[in-house]
Design a protein around this motif. Sequence first.
Motif, PDB file in Angstrom:
ATOM      1  N   ASN A   1      -0.316 -15.565  10.935  1.00 34.54           N
ATOM      2  CA  ASN A   1      -0.559 -15.679  12.383  1.00 34.54           C
ATOM      3  C   ASN A   1       0.231 -16.843  12.976  1.00 34.54           C
ATOM      4  OD1 ASN A   1      -2.280 -13.513  12.377  1.00 34.54           O
ATOM      5  ND2 ASN A   1      -4.150 -14.749  12.240  1.00 34.54           N
ATOM      6  N   LYS A   2       0.258 -17.935  12.229  1.00 30.00           N
ATOM      7  CA  LYS A   2       1.025 -19.092  12.716  1.00 30.00           C
ATOM      8  C   LYS A   2       2.512 -18.768  12.806  1.00 30.00           C
ATOM      9  CE  LYS A   2      -1.951 -22.891  11.209  1.00 30.00           C
ATOM     10  NZ  LYS A   2      -2.078 -24.071  10.352  1.00 30.00           N
ATOM     11  N   ILE A   3       2.983 -18.055  11.803  1.00 31.71           N
ATOM     12  CA  ILE A   3       4.408 -17.688  11.808  1.00 31.71           C
ATOM     13  C   ILE A   3       4.709 -16.768  12.992  1.00 31.71           C
ATOM     14  CG2 ILE A   3       6.133 -16.323  10.563  1.00 31.71           C
ATOM     15  CD1 ILE A   3       5.037 -17.541   7.963  1.00 31.71           C
ATOM     16  N   GLU A   4       3.831 -15.792  13.206  1.00 37.44           N
ATOM     17  CA  GLU A   4       4.038 -14.873  14.327  1.00 37.44           C
ATOM     18  C   GLU A   4       4.021 -15.622  15.652  1.00 37.44           C
ATOM     19  OE1 GLU A   4       4.827 -11.638  14.519  1.00 37.44           O
ATOM     20  OE2 GLU A   4       5.117 -11.794  12.357  1.00 37.44           O
ATOM     21  N   SER A   5       3.048 -16.513  15.773  1.00 31.91           N
ATOM     22  CA  SER A   5       2.921 -17.282  17.001  1.00 31.91           C
ATOM     23  C   SER A   5       4.159 -18.137  17.238  1.00 31.91           C
ATOM     24  CB  SER A   5       1.676 -18.165  16.907  1.00 31.91           C
ATOM     25  OG  SER A   5       1.696 -19.131  17.917  1.00 31.91           O
ATOM     26  N   ARG A   6       4.634 -18.783  16.174  1.00 34.25           N
ATOM     27  CA  ARG A   6       5.828 -19.630  16.284  1.00 34.25           C
ATOM     28  C   ARG A   6       7.059 -18.790  16.611  1.00 34.25           C
ATOM     29  NH1 ARG A   6       5.806 -24.669  13.590  1.00 34.25           N
ATOM     30  NH2 ARG A   6       3.597 -24.273  13.275  1.00 34.25           N
ATOM     31  N   ARG A   7       7.107 -17.589  16.051  1.00 32.57           N
ATOM     32  CA  ARG A   7       8.245 -16.707  16.308  1.00 32.57           C
ATOM     33  C   ARG A   7       8.264 -16.277  17.774  1.00 32.57           C
ATOM     34  NH1 ARG A   7       7.780 -11.985  12.537  1.00 32.57           N
ATOM     35  NH2 ARG A   7       8.728 -13.239  10.907  1.00 32.57           N
ATOM     36  N   ASP A   8       7.080 -15.964  18.301  1.00 32.60           N
ATOM     37  CA  ASP A   8       6.993 -15.565  19.707  1.00 32.60           C
ATOM     38  C   ASP A   8       7.429 -16.693  20.626  1.00 32.60           C
ATOM     39  OD1 ASP A   8       6.123 -13.156  18.884  1.00 32.60           O
ATOM     40  OD2 ASP A   8       3.995 -13.527  19.288  1.00 32.60           O
ATOM     41  N   SER A   9       6.937 -17.890  20.331  1.00 31.67           N
ATOM     42  CA  SER A   9       7.294 -19.012  21.194  1.00 31.67           C
ATOM     43  C   SER A   9       8.777 -19.327  21.073  1.00 31.67           C
ATOM     44  CB  SER A   9       6.464 -20.247  20.856  1.00 31.67           C
ATOM     45  OG  SER A   9       6.709 -20.637  19.532  1.00 31.67           O
ATOM     46  N   ALA A  10       9.333 -19.127  19.862  1.00 36.08           N
ATOM     47  CA  ALA A  10      10.775 -19.353  19.686  1.00 36.08           C
ATOM     48  C   ALA A  10      11.559 -18.334  20.496  1.00 36.08           C
ATOM     49  CB  ALA A  10      11.145 -19.265  18.210  1.00 36.08           C
ATOM     50  N   ALA A  11      11.055 -17.086  20.518  1.00 37.22           N
ATOM     51  CA  ALA A  11      11.735 -16.043  21.289  1.00 37.22           C
ATOM     52  C   ALA A  11      11.698 -16.355  22.774  1.00 37.22           C
ATOM     53  CB  ALA A  11      11.077 -14.695  21.018  1.00 37.22           C
ATOM     54  N   SER A  12      10.536 -16.828  23.246  1.00 34.38           N
ATOM     55  CA  SER A  12      10.438 -17.159  24.673  1.00 34.38           C
ATOM     56  C   SER A  12      11.328 -18.349  25.013  1.00 34.38           C
ATOM     57  CB  SER A  12       8.981 -17.440  25.042  1.00 34.38           C
ATOM     58  OG  SER A  12       8.517 -18.560  24.336  1.00 34.38           O
ATOM     59  N   ARG A  13      11.444 -19.284  24.047  1.00 36.31           N
ATOM     60  CA  ARG A  13      12.336 -20.432  24.302  1.00 36.31           C
ATOM     61  C   ARG A  13      13.777 -19.969  24.385  1.00 36.31           C
ATOM     62  NH1 ARG A  13       9.163 -23.369  20.722  1.00 36.31           N
ATOM     63  NH2 ARG A  13      10.647 -23.063  19.054  1.00 36.31           N
ATOM     64  N   THR A  14      14.098 -18.913  23.602  1.00 33.32           N
ATOM     65  CA  THR A  14      15.462 -18.403  23.644  1.00 33.32           C
ATOM     66  C   THR A  14      15.750 -17.781  24.999  1.00 33.32           C
ATOM     67  OG1 THR A  14      15.281 -17.939  21.296  1.00 33.32           O
ATOM     68  CG2 THR A  14      17.100 -16.891  22.467  1.00 33.32           C
ATOM     69  N   LEU A  15      14.725 -17.086  25.545  1.00 31.47           N
ATOM     70  CA  LEU A  15      14.924 -16.448  26.837  1.00 31.47           C
ATOM     71  C   LEU A  15      15.047 -17.466  27.959  1.00 31.47           C
ATOM     72  CD1 LEU A  15      12.462 -13.429  26.569  1.00 31.47           C
ATOM     73  CD2 LEU A  15      14.943 -13.349  26.619  1.00 31.47           C
ATOM     74  N   VAL A  16      14.140 -18.423  27.960  1.00 37.02           N
ATOM     75  CA  VAL A  16      14.135 -19.430  29.017  1.00 37.02           C
ATOM     76  C   VAL A  16      14.242 -20.793  28.354  1.00 37.02           C
ATOM     77  CG1 VAL A  16      12.944 -20.342  31.016  1.00 37.02           C
ATOM     78  CG2 VAL A  16      12.629 -17.957  30.362  1.00 37.02           C
ATOM     79  N   ARG A  17      15.452 -21.218  28.124  1.00 41.40           N
ATOM     80  CA  ARG A  17      15.649 -22.519  27.512  1.00 41.40           C
ATOM     81  C   ARG A  17      15.579 -23.594  28.587  1.00 41.40           C
ATOM     82  NH1 ARG A  17      20.938 -21.155  23.830  1.00 41.40           N
ATOM     83  NH2 ARG A  17      19.925 -19.710  22.429  1.00 41.40           N
ATOM     84  N   PRO A  18      14.899 -24.679  28.255  1.00 41.52           N
ATOM     85  CA  PRO A  18      14.839 -25.775  29.227  1.00 41.52           C
ATOM     86  C   PRO A  18      16.220 -26.248  29.629  1.00 41.52           C
ATOM     87  CG  PRO A  18      13.321 -26.149  27.424  1.00 41.52           C
ATOM     88  CD  PRO A  18      14.129 -24.951  27.059  1.00 41.52           C
ATOM     89  N   GLY A  19      17.153 -26.182  28.713  1.00 45.81           N
ATOM     90  CA  GLY A  19      18.509 -26.608  29.014  1.00 45.81           C
ATOM     91  C   GLY A  19      19.173 -25.741  30.052  1.00 45.81           C
ATOM     92  N   ILE A  20      18.715 -24.460  30.138  1.00 47.49           N
ATOM     93  CA  ILE A  20      19.293 -23.542  31.110  1.00 47.49           C
ATOM     94  C   ILE A  20      18.492 -23.580  32.396  1.00 47.49           C
ATOM     95  CG2 ILE A  20      19.621 -21.094  31.584  1.00 47.49           C
ATOM     96  CD1 ILE A  20      20.332 -20.729  28.664  1.00 47.49           C
ATOM     97  N   LEU A  21      17.187 -23.781  32.266  1.00 43.04           N
ATOM     98  CA  LEU A  21      16.301 -23.717  33.419  1.00 43.04           C
ATOM     99  C   LEU A  21      16.679 -24.737  34.475  1.00 43.04           C
ATOM    100  CD1 LEU A  21      13.837 -22.043  34.176  1.00 43.04           C
ATOM    101  CD2 LEU A  21      12.406 -23.892  33.339  1.00 43.04           C
TER     102      LEU A  21
END
Lengths: 218, 288
Positions: B62-82
């Motif tokens: 579950n932790k891995i899945e959760s971390r993967r999801d958050s990593a995917a969302s970070r890829t979509l909306v990176r603070p560096g791009i935002l």
Amino acid sequence: MALDRFELEQREVERPAVSHSELSDHDLIDATREGDEAAFAEIVSRYKGQLTNYIFRMLGDYEESIDLAQESFVRVYFAIDRYHSGYAFSTYIYRIATNLAISELRKRKRRKLYSLTGLFSYDDESDEVYQPPDDRPHPEEEVVSREMRETIGKAIISLPDRYKAPIILREIEEKTYEEIAEILGLGLGTTKSRISRGRGILRQRLERYLESDTDEVQ
Amino acid sequence: MKCSETRRILRSGERPDERMLEHIRECGACARVAEREEFLTTLLKHAPAIDPPPDFDRTLMNKIESRRDSAASRTLVRPGILVPASAAVLLIAVLAIAFVLFRGQTAPEVAGPGIEEAPVTGSSETNVETGTNSEDLPDRNEMAGPVEGSASDLPAEPGAGSDPVEPAQDNEQVFEGGSRDLAAETPEDIVPPWADGTPRNVPDKVPARMLTPRELLAELGIEAELESGGWKVVSVRQGSIGSRAGVRKGDLIKALDGRPLTDAPLDAGGKRLQIVRGTRQMTLSIRP
């Protein structure tokens, strides 16, 4: 030519299935890189017990130990592409776990430093509440009593941090000096020295057990 | 092997080698130390142990899945791009507002040249810039299309019948023989369009210089005699400016753009002649 390729693919598909438990750590890592979740599950199965206990002996906190052990595996999983087989996987994962545990110990020290309660009620012996949840009868219960086991645990946890990991890795996890040096990022001489000093402290704290044993021996 | 060296090695936790074992067999004191150190090692191995909980693997996944999801969302909306994206949106918005405001302020100025270059009926002036006849200039006016709305508020353009910037409606009426009460109009009401700095649309044939009324009327092709209250038209030359403006013999020319015509010299620039024809007061537009 096409037929040859087909036969080759057939052979690859029909490769005799090797149980994950028979694969080496490096083979399991390679399989995990290729998306084999079962291979990663096998890695977890191999190391979760010893890793959880290692962290537990460093912290003396059951929940935190479980959490940090899982965090170690999570980090392995997401950095699996960067892992190279230059050294043993066990060294790699123990290093991650050690860093997490040391980081947690530092956090606790800071909390203790800034806590008024900690300042006024600090007691080296009572600070670490050591309550192992394992209630199963130990096979050597008669030789080493529960009370003795708890004392041993307290003695290890109360060691200075720089001696704690080397002692646990050497005396409990039975790692070689070279492995310990690699896990902790220390020189071999420093590693041996810390183990020796740590044993000296433990010898004093466990004196009464050693004296009785010596008497029995004599 | 010395006892001190043997005991030091034993206490350090190192396992005794064959040479040490031989010494230990011979030395009772070192043997007791070895036994004691061995027992310490045994004790330490009996430190409390725990078993990972049964749901260890499930929680881990579950932790891995959760971390993967958050990593995917970070890829979509990176603070560096935002941050740069927000800055870009803000910049575009500011530029758009500035453009709208700038356009609102400069619209008449933009329209001005287009009007000045608008074709003048009957004129055959050659456009120096393009080498084309001025009759082609409506195309230039089309270039000013986006500001047409503003241009319609500008002063009337004499002779520009088909021009998008049509003359003022009241001038049309005057040209077609309508009448206005001259007494009701003060000089301030009939301000020449170029007097306030707006683009001058009067052709060069009307000299912007000081002339006597007689000279001025003569330039318009009008021969007139000074009478009480104005200049009585004696004759109008065929095809002259005065003729095109609709001045007829017998008209009494009273004023030019509201300025009374006496015997005194006056600025020759003007667009409207206030006259009296019979009993009617009229304003005639001068169209060079």
